[in-house]
Motif scaffolding. Structure first.
Motif, PDB file in Angstrom:
ATOM      1  N   GLN A 250       0.834  -1.201   0.000  1.00  0.00           N
ATOM      2  CA  GLN A 250       0.000   0.000   0.000  1.00  0.00           C
ATOM      3  C   GLN A 250       0.869   1.251   0.000  1.00  0.00           C
ATOM      4  O   GLN A 250       0.562   2.237  -0.685  1.00  0.00           O
ATOM      5  CB  GLN A 250      -0.926   0.002   1.219  1.00  0.00           C
ATOM      6  N   LYS A 253       2.150   1.687  -3.491  1.00  0.00           N
ATOM      7  CA  LYS A 253       1.066   2.176  -4.352  1.00  0.00           C
ATOM      8  C   LYS A 253       0.853   3.666  -4.151  1.00  0.00           C
ATOM      9  O   LYS A 253       0.725   4.432  -5.120  1.00  0.00           O
ATOM     10  CB  LYS A 253      -0.214   1.408  -4.046  1.00  0.00           C
ATOM     11  N   ASP A 254       0.861   4.106  -2.898  1.00  0.00           N
ATOM     12  CA  ASP A 254       0.662   5.526  -2.594  1.00  0.00           C
ATOM     13  C   ASP A 254       1.780   6.375  -3.187  1.00  0.00           C
ATOM     14  O   ASP A 254       1.528   7.465  -3.738  1.00  0.00           O
ATOM     15  CB  ASP A 254       0.597   5.749  -1.082  1.00  0.00           C
ATOM     16  N   GLN A 255       3.018   5.898  -3.074  1.00  0.00           N
ATOM     17  CA  GLN A 255       4.151   6.672  -3.574  1.00  0.00           C
ATOM     18  C   GLN A 255       4.174   6.714  -5.100  1.00  0.00           C
ATOM     19  O   GLN A 255       4.472   7.758  -5.697  1.00  0.00           O
ATOM     20  CB  GLN A 255       5.467   6.071  -3.048  1.00  0.00           C
ATOM     21  N   GLN A 257       1.611   6.489  -7.081  1.00  0.00           N
ATOM     22  CA  GLN A 257       0.510   7.336  -7.545  1.00  0.00           C
ATOM     23  C   GLN A 257       0.883   8.813  -7.550  1.00  0.00           C
ATOM     24  O   GLN A 257       0.302   9.602  -8.304  1.00  0.00           O
ATOM     25  CB  GLN A 257      -0.725   7.123  -6.660  1.00  0.00           C
ATOM     26  N   LYS A 258       1.849   9.196  -6.721  1.00  0.00           N
ATOM     27  CA  LYS A 258       2.253  10.600  -6.641  1.00  0.00           C
ATOM     28  C   LYS A 258       3.126  11.024  -7.824  1.00  0.00           C
ATOM     29  O   LYS A 258       3.325  12.220  -8.053  1.00  0.00           O
ATOM     30  CB  LYS A 258       3.033  10.843  -5.337  1.00  0.00           C
ATOM     31  N   GLU A 283      -2.324  -3.115  -9.550  1.00  0.00           N
ATOM     32  CA  GLU A 283      -3.508  -2.393  -9.057  1.00  0.00           C
ATOM     33  C   GLU A 283      -3.646  -1.026  -9.703  1.00  0.00           C
ATOM     34  O   GLU A 283      -4.757  -0.482  -9.790  1.00  0.00           O
ATOM     35  CB  GLU A 283      -3.435  -2.258  -7.540  1.00  0.00           C
ATOM     36  N   LEU A 284      -2.522  -0.476 -10.138  1.00  0.00           N
ATOM     37  CA  LEU A 284      -2.541   0.850 -10.762  1.00  0.00           C
ATOM     38  C   LEU A 284      -2.627   0.771 -12.288  1.00  0.00           C
ATOM     39  O   LEU A 284      -2.619   1.802 -12.951  1.00  0.00           O
ATOM     40  CB  LEU A 284      -1.280   1.622 -10.359  1.00  0.00           C
TER      41      LEU A 284
END
Length: 356
Positions: A250, A253-255, A257-258, A283-284
């Motif tokens: 997670q 994924k967060d990093q 997405q940035k 997932e992305l």
């Protein structure tokens, strides 16, 4: 005469080579019996403490111990994690154990629990009176590792906590070569026109992760390329002690997405970080290698069966096992040697994650 008598001291007293003294004391190699007897008598006279055994000449009696240390014939493995077949150390330990056995040492394994590490306590299964040396794998808690170094027992670290140059560990350390093939990989990616390269992995997890990141930075600098901060995903979700599994995925994924734009290539600190990255990419909606190349490290069994298969850097576990035995046994025999850091060769393997 210094309190700590060494093989070199005995050699100097007798006017012979250090190798001759070593052969006599350790009963190895070809040596005239008169020379062996002369060396052993001088060693006893000088108070040398590191005998394994010695013959009572011309008495017909069996070998006897000269020191309590000679009864210590057990090597203890300390680890904080389960070492399964996917871990590079699994094959390494097989070689390590076989080599130890041929030298007359037994081998015990001790998996430390969190409360052992927190309380700086030795595992209940550990018996100090039998232990000649300790080998540590997946032991990255600095305070605990420092405590082990303060024991009156030789310690070898296979990988280690990130080195604190103000307070280095007083022990021998064995590493795989974490730099050469990362630099080579980056050079070859640049030749393919892939110049935007990033790094993924929690760099303070262990010394090897840290060195792999430094190799990436140094190579980029050498090729006059930038290392944008956003391309370096080098931390972890707050409160997570080790990389891996859902919280880390997670975080990745967060990093990712940035990012305004993906790099051409991501180098990962090991294969499992690369596999976690693949999950985040999936997932992305990011495809490997179509959208981004990916390289791992370790050449784990999983790297061969992922889809796509993973370009990685192979660790030669057999030579690591052999080197571990050499380092630890030589430390047991010569406890006052200068501390050593040894690196073993690695090999770059291309697979589908870089369109190979």
């Amino acid at each position: 005469m210094a309190d700590r008598v060494t093989i070199q001291d005995i050699a100097d007293e007798l006017g012979v080579s250090r190798n001759t003294v070593s052969k006599a004391i350790n009963n190895t190699g070809l040596l005239a019996e008169t020379t062996r007897e002369r060396v052993l008598k001088k060693a006893i006279e000088m108070g040398y403490k590191q005998f394994s055994y010695v013959n009572i000449y011309n008495s017909g009696k069996p070998e006897i111990n000269l020191s309590p240390e000679s009864s210590k014939r057990e090597i203890s493995l300390f680890t904080s994690n389960f070492i399964g077949s996917s871990h590079f150390a699994s094959t390494m330990l097989d070689k390590f154990q076989k080599e130890l056995s041929s030298l007359g040492y037994s081998f015990t394994m001790h998996r430390l629990q969190k409360h052992d590490i927190k309380n700086l306590s030795l595992p209940s299964s550990y018996i100090e009176e039998r232990t000649a040396g300790i080998i540590c794998i997946e032991m990255f808690d600095r305070d605990y590792c420092s405590m082990l170094c303060d024991l009156n027992t030789p310690v070898l670290f296979v990988d280690s906590p990130v080195i604190n140059y103000n307070n280095p560990l007083r022990a021998d350390c064995l590493y795989m070569d974490n730099q050469t093939n990362i630099c080579r990989f980056i050079g070859e990616m640049i030749q393919r026109g892939k110049k935007r390269i990033g790094f993924i992995g929690e760099i303070m997890h262990c010394q090897s992760f840290y060195e792999r990141f430094l190799a990436y930075r140094n190579a980029m600098y050498s090729f006059h390329l930038a290392c944008p901060e956003e391309y370096c995903i080098i931390k972890n979700k707050e409160g997570i002690e080790t990389p891996g599994y859902d919280p880390y995925r997670q975080y990745l994924k967060d990093q990712i997405q940035k990012l305004e734009k993906l790099p051409d290539v991501f180098i990962c600190a090991n294969d499992f970080v690369a596999i976690d990255t693949m999950y985040a990419f999936k997932e992305l909606g990011i495809s490997v290698p179509q959208d981004v190349y990916l390289c791992g490290f370790d050449d784990s069994p999983e790297s061969k069966v992922t889809s796509p298969t993973l370009t990685t850097i192979h660790i030669h576990s057999q030579i690591m096992g052999f080197s571990a035995v050499h380092l630890l046994i030589s430390r047991i025999k010569e406890p006052y040697l200068n501390f050593r850091k040894i690196y073993t060769e690695t090999r770059l393997i291309y697979r589908e994650s870089t369109e190979d």
